[in-house]
Design a protein around this motif. Structure first.
Motif, mmCIF file in Angstrom:
data_model
loop_
_atom_site.group_PDB
_atom_site.id
_atom_site.type_symbol
_atom_site.label_atom_id
_atom_site.label_comp_id
_atom_site.label_asym_id
_atom_site.label_seq_id
_atom_site.Cartn_x
_atom_site.Cartn_y
_atom_site.Cartn_z
ATOM 1 N N GLN A 233 0.819 -1.212 0.000
ATOM 2 C CA GLN A 233 0.000 0.000 0.000
ATOM 3 C C GLN A 233 0.853 1.262 0.000
ATOM 4 O OE1 GLN A 233 -3.498 0.230 1.158
ATOM 5 N NE2 GLN A 233 -3.794 -1.904 0.719
ATOM 6 N N HIS A 234 1.952 1.192 0.738
ATOM 7 C CA HIS A 234 2.724 2.418 0.922
ATOM 8 C C HIS A 234 3.835 2.576 -0.105
ATOM 9 C CE1 HIS A 234 0.931 4.008 4.610
ATOM 10 N NE2 HIS A 234 0.688 2.746 4.894
ATOM 11 N N CYS A 235 4.439 1.472 -0.494
ATOM 12 C CA CYS A 235 5.630 1.599 -1.337
ATOM 13 C C CYS A 235 5.545 0.853 -2.667
ATOM 14 C CB CYS A 235 6.856 1.107 -0.580
ATOM 15 S SG CYS A 235 7.299 2.164 0.798
ATOM 16 N N GLY A 236 4.691 -0.162 -2.760
ATOM 17 C CA GLY A 236 4.710 -1.013 -3.947
ATOM 18 C C GLY A 236 4.143 -0.327 -5.169
ATOM 19 N N VAL A 237 4.415 -0.900 -6.339
ATOM 20 C CA VAL A 237 3.734 -0.393 -7.525
ATOM 21 C C VAL A 237 2.365 -1.057 -7.560
ATOM 22 C CG1 VAL A 237 5.834 -0.080 -8.850
ATOM 23 C CG2 VAL A 237 4.579 -2.203 -9.062
ATOM 24 N N GLY A 238 1.469 -0.501 -8.298
ATOM 25 C CA GLY A 238 0.142 -1.093 -8.425
ATOM 26 C C GLY A 238 -0.760 -0.661 -7.294
ATOM 27 N N ARG A 239 -0.204 -0.255 -6.184
ATOM 28 C CA ARG A 239 -1.047 0.316 -5.135
ATOM 29 C C ARG A 239 -0.296 1.437 -4.460
ATOM 30 N NH1 ARG A 239 -6.156 -2.488 -2.580
ATOM 31 N NH2 ARG A 239 -7.089 -2.685 -4.614
ATOM 32 N N ALA A 240 0.325 2.268 -5.255
ATOM 33 C CA ALA A 240 1.117 3.345 -4.688
ATOM 34 C C ALA A 240 0.186 4.450 -4.225
ATOM 35 C CB ALA A 240 2.079 3.874 -5.725
ATOM 36 N N ARG A 241 -0.256 4.329 -3.002
ATOM 37 C CA ARG A 241 -1.271 5.268 -2.536
ATOM 38 C C ARG A 241 -0.738 6.297 -1.577
ATOM 39 N NH1 ARG A 241 -6.399 1.659 -3.004
ATOM 40 N NH2 ARG A 241 -5.970 1.255 -5.157
ATOM 41 N N ASP A 242 0.489 6.079 -1.138
ATOM 42 C CA ASP A 242 1.022 6.885 -0.057
ATOM 43 C C ASP A 242 1.803 8.070 -0.618
ATOM 44 O OD1 ASP A 242 2.251 7.946 2.087
ATOM 45 O OD2 ASP A 242 3.237 6.110 2.753
ATOM 46 N N ALA A 243 1.272 9.253 -0.401
ATOM 47 C CA ALA A 243 1.922 10.439 -0.954
ATOM 48 C C ALA A 243 3.198 10.807 -0.209
ATOM 49 C CB ALA A 243 0.951 11.618 -0.927
ATOM 50 N N ASP A 244 3.406 10.241 0.980
ATOM 51 C CA ASP A 244 4.599 10.605 1.754
ATOM 52 C C ASP A 244 5.858 9.889 1.276
ATOM 53 O OD1 ASP A 244 3.128 12.232 3.347
ATOM 54 O OD2 ASP A 244 2.694 10.692 4.846
ATOM 55 N N ARG A 245 5.680 8.875 0.460
ATOM 56 C CA ARG A 245 6.827 8.085 0.028
ATOM 57 C C ARG A 245 7.741 8.915 -0.867
ATOM 58 N NH1 ARG A 245 7.465 5.442 -4.645
ATOM 59 N NH2 ARG A 245 5.331 5.899 -5.222
#
Lengths: 630, 331
Positions: A233-245
């Protein structure tokens, strides 16, 4: 002018050498807002933000800074567009034409002769968007701790599974393959390859139990099943949802992509590692803004109103083209062409592993498949649905591909119902029922149920046109439109009688997405149980294929092990020879050139770019050189 | 009266349980689960590379458990206030519902107010001036509203706006206000957008209200008590509004409870066409992706709203109609 510039460069170089600064440092330009931040002491100067040797991108036209790239996301799982537009900066990338692989984040790379050892050299002084150094340690973390950890639930490049990655020094990454694999670079350049450079160790390790003992607990507290999911959810591709990364990409995400918020905004990464030919730090565009919509028609409407600066995602259907064409002047935008990697508008896949003995035996009969192929009036379909654009085509690489084989593409495509009838009679299907439908030896009518998903609309139209054509040769086509997950549930459990999908693998993706040429993939719906010998060798339900198919799968495996491109191409041609001979599936027609839309302000828009998933259009063009004419 | 309400509340509890079972059952009916839907979605975007992780996810979400086990887990969590987790949106269901409930409520309330505000006066007018030009016009207008599917009407409005202004109007906010906090500017921006869905939803339901009210009112207008009141010289306007209209409203009030669940469901297609940030598109998305916890919570929530709405309309009826009040006292 040119002379002056050259002299300026020379002067800058010598000065830089004297001061021990990176070469050309004095010559880099940056966006006005970044310059202001440097002035205010909030950012280090551009030369310190860029790597020692930034990557120089030759922009067709040197741009001006500023502007927002407006586009749209469909629903809450459309990371695909984010990856394509803002997130295609892998270690090595595809060139524009999709013929070769060139350095990107990695400045250079070497492969040993056995294709077992890959060495990548990173750029000195390359930084993440938060200003911290990007080193090979980040890559080792991504490859060893995340991608090769069974608890990680994200997608991963197949070629990286089981490898050993080491970092002899901060600028060097060495990947040792467990077995020879000549396709690693292709995998790294393809759409999933970006995840190697997506995990900043400092940030993402907080989700990993080896670095944070509470990682699993934290994931559960957040309502997730485990750290692997949290990581995705935070770092992977395909579910890159975390704007803080933190990121290496041209634009840095501002809003979490959570399915609720819209639009999702991105803003310029001040540490982006590319410059244009005049030393201007890229990207030219300040921001991206992606509106989340629920329905494709919303994107169409935004497009014709000139509210989308550039996209081809979701809208590039034949049906939409006239609408976009007619409104160009009013909306202030233009159409550009893309070359679809798909080699077919529809591939019929009779399930050669179907559980029903009677039908399976028939489906496995090549003459039966040839007869069905001759029973399709492809020109009628092309004229009716594709306004005459396209040509009759089987499952074979496109004419633009280096693997094009005219015979393979054209065999059995002529419409000849008499021949088809004759062939079916010869197979022994001579009995017919009252409707003129042929009967199987056990007396059941020859009715073929094809499952198509609702969201690729035109496939059902094609089937509707084929239905009366097949009726003439005594075959009943029962096309069933189903919600996609339903159709896939049938297919994944081998309960489908026949499956229809578009023709992936027509261009540079042919070798790694050879689903229609050799049973090798979850998507090889015509012989899933044979394909498992390739993609899931320890599956209990796999079936032993006939000798020719088994040999073909072996050749395909050998291709992956081969170190040189020539050898791999040669082996792939052998795979295609078998495919031509086996005639696993029945194709319909070659998809015509497709299109995208771009507003008149948008510049450096690519023309005739390949369009596919593996080559994530428009990413490989370097979207950072897009700019808006003020 | 109190007894009546208590009685109703107990029945409602039983109904909620029955509802929860039925909706969980229905959601589970199609083959596959949220994971296979997710896999299919990935495959469609070309990313078919996830097989190795799907079984693991399934196990972790308890999707490999038998139906009844999954159901009781779900209910147990509901009872402690845990609505579950949306796999598709990657957040707790309660958070999703919270984040959109307010705006859904606002849009639907405006639509209902507009609907009744338009339809009731027209209905009364149509009955009192039966077969007048105005009545004919209202009837035609109402039936057009009924006959034109909402989504088509929405598309038509969007198209007309596009033709005249050259811009694509959709959603409830412009880009610059979409993620902003409430301010005067945002309210103005909201009002500039919200009239489209309100108009679409209101016209869709207007015909029903107009015709019901007209028919009922026509029945009442010639009853002896009306004639008597008129003969005694009561002002026509007061007369009609005070008695016949009140009676004629009963069938409408009886169905007012159904308005509540429409907060989520009424306008799914409209909301999708217009790209509204309400709960409706989320419901559809969750159903398509078999996102059980989210879909289950939304459907159950709709069910509960229906029950609450029915209770409210019963109470309203009792207030409006003494005969019903008397019936309650007996029961």
């Amino acid at each position: 002018m040119l002379r002056n510039r050259l002299m300026g460069c020379a002067a800058g170089t010598s000065l830089a050498l004297l001061l021990g600064l990176p070469a050309f440092a004095a010559d880099y330009n940056e966006a006005p807002d970044l310059a202001a931040q440097v002035e205010a002491g909030q950012l280090p100067p551009v030369a310190e933000r860029l790597p020692a040797t930034p990557m120089t991108v030759e922009a067709p036209e040197v741009g001006v800074y500023g502007g927002t790239w407006r586009s749209a996301l469909k629903g809450n799982n459309d990371e695909g567009w984010i990856r394509r537009s803002a997130g295609y900066d892998p270690l090595v990338k595809f060139d524009f034409e999709w013929n070769s692989i060139e350095p990107n984040v990695a400045e250079s790379f070497e492969v040993n002769d056995e294709a077992t050892r890959y060495t990548f050299h990173l750029r000195k002084g390359h930084k993440w968007s938060d200003g911290t150094p990007f080193t090979s340690d980040d890559l080792v973390f991504a490859i060893m701790d995340v991608i090769n950890n069974a608890d990680y639930t994200g997608t991963r490049p197949k070629a990286l599974l089981g490898v050993t990655a080491t970092a002899p020094d901060p600028e060097t990454l060495v990947i040792e393959m467990p077995a020879p694999n000549g396709m690693l670079l292709t995998e790294l350049a393809s759409v999933n390859g970006t995840q190697v450079v997506q995990f900043q160790k400092a940030y993402c390790s907080q989700f990993h139990p080896a670095y944070n003992p509470d990682a699993n607990e934290n994931a559960k507290a957040a309502g997730l099943a485990g750290w692997g999911e949290m990581m995705r959810q935070h770092c992977g591709v395909g579910r890159a949802r975390d704007a803080d990364r933190p990121t290496l990409y041209a634009w840095d995400q501002v809003d979490n992509y959570d399915g609720i918020k819209s639009p999702i905004r991105f803003t310029r990464n001040p540490y982006y590692f590319k410059v244009d030919q005049e030393g201007n730090q890229l990207p030219y565009l300040d921001d991206l803004s992606m509106t989340q919509v629920e329905d494709v028609n919303s994107i169409v409407l935004m497009g014709i109103a000139g509210e989308i600066d550039m996209t081809n995602r979701h809208i590039d259907s034949v049906a939409n083209k006239p609408v976009f064409f007619d409104n160009q002047e009013k909306g202030g935008y233009q159409l550009y062409s893309t070359v679809p990697a798909d080699m077919n508008t529809l591939i019929f896949q009779l399930n050669l592993n179907y559980e029903d003995d009677g039908f399976r035996e028939l489906f496995q009969n090549k003459d039966f498949r040839i007869a069905l192929s001759h029973g399709i009036d492809r020109q009628e379909i092309i004229d009716t649905l594709y306004v005459g654009l396209g040509e009759p085509y089987q499952a074979a690489p496109r004419p633009e591909s280096r693997f094009y084989d005219e015979e393979m593409a054209k065999q059995y495509t002529e419409y000849d119902p008499d021949l088809a009838n004759q062939m079916l009679d010869d197979i022994g299907l001579t009995e017919r029922n009252g409707d003129g439908i042929r009967l199987l030896p056990d007396g059941r009518p020859l009715s073929i149920r094809v499952d198509v998903t609702t969201d690729l609309g035109q496939m059902l139209d094609i089937l509707e046109l084929v239905r009366p054509q097949w009726k003439e040769i005594g075959v009943d086509l029962d096309a069933r439109k189903g919600e996609r997950s339903y159709v896939y549930e049938l297919k994944d459990n081998n309960r489908h009688m026949a499956h229809a999908w578009k023709g992936d693998g027509g261009l540079g993706d042919a070798q790694i997405d050879a689903r229609y040429y050799v049973p090798s993939d979850e998507e090889s719906a015509y012989a899933l149980m044979w394909a498992k010998n390739f993609f899931q060798p320890d599956a209990n339900d796999k079936q032993e294929p006939p000798a020719a198919v088994a040999a073909q799968i072996e050749t395909y495996k050998e291709m992956f092990r081969s170190p040189t491109d020539e050898k791999r191409a040669e082996l792939f041609r052998k795979v295609l020879e078998t495919a031509k001979d086996q005639f696993y599936t029945i194709g319909v027609s070659l998809p015509p050139l497709s299109f995208g839309i771009a507003t008149n302000e948008m510049q450096n828009v690519p023309e005739k770019q390949p369009q596919s998933w593996i080559y994530p259009t428009p990413g490989p063009m370097n979207t950072s050189i897009l700019f808006k004419r003020q | 009266m109190i007894r009546f309400i208590l009685n109703r509340l107990v029945t409602m509890l039983v109904m909620v349980f029955a509802l929860s079972f039925v909706c969980f059952f229905i959601i589970q009916l199609p083959p596959g689960d949220v994971i296979s839907a997710y896999a299919a979605e990935l495959a469609a975007s070309g990313d078919g590379n996830v097989a190795q992780t799907l079984d693991m996810l399934r196990e972790r979400y308890g999707l490999d458990q038998p139906f009844i086990v999954q159901y009781f887990q779900w209910v147990r969590n509901l009872l402690v206030g845990d609505l579950g987790y949306s796999f598709n949106l990657s957040k707790p269901v309660s958070e999703i519902i919270q984040s959109r409930l307010g705006i859904s409520l606002l849009v639907e309330s405006l639509a209902v107010v507009a609907l009744w505000g338009i339809a009731i006066p027209i209905g009364i007018y149509s009955a009192v001036r039966r077969y007048s030009v105005g009545d004919m016009f209202a009837t035609v207008f109402g039936f057009i509203g009924l006959a034109v599917p909402n989504f088509l009407f929405a598309l038509l409005i969007m198209y007309i706006i596009y033709v005249f202004t050259g811009s694509a109007t959709q959603g409830l906010f412009s880009q610059e206000y979409a993620n902003a906090h409430w301010s005067i500017g945002r309210i103005i921006d909201f009002l500039g957008h919200v009239w489209i869905p309100v108009l679409v939803i209101a016209t869709g339901g207007a015909a029903h209200v107009i015709r019901t009210l007209r028919a009922n009112l026509l029945d009442e207008l010639h009853k002896p008590y009306v004639v008597t009141a008129r003969a005694k010289g009561m002002k026509e306007r007061d007369l009609i509004m005070r008695y016949p209209v009140r009676v004629a409203m009963i069938p409408l009030v009886a169905t007012v409870g159904w308005v509540l669940p429409t907060i989520i469901s009424s306008s799914i297609v409209t909301a999708i066409v217009l790209n509204l940030p309400t709960l409706s598109p989320i419901l559809l998305r969750s159903l398509l992706s078999q996102d059980m916890h989210l879909a289950g919570a939304l459907i159950l929530f709709m069910g509960i709203l229906t029950l609450v709405g029915t209770l409210v309309s019963d109470l309203l009826l009792a207030w409006i109609d003494p005969r019903i009040r008397a019936g309650m006292a007996d029961g």
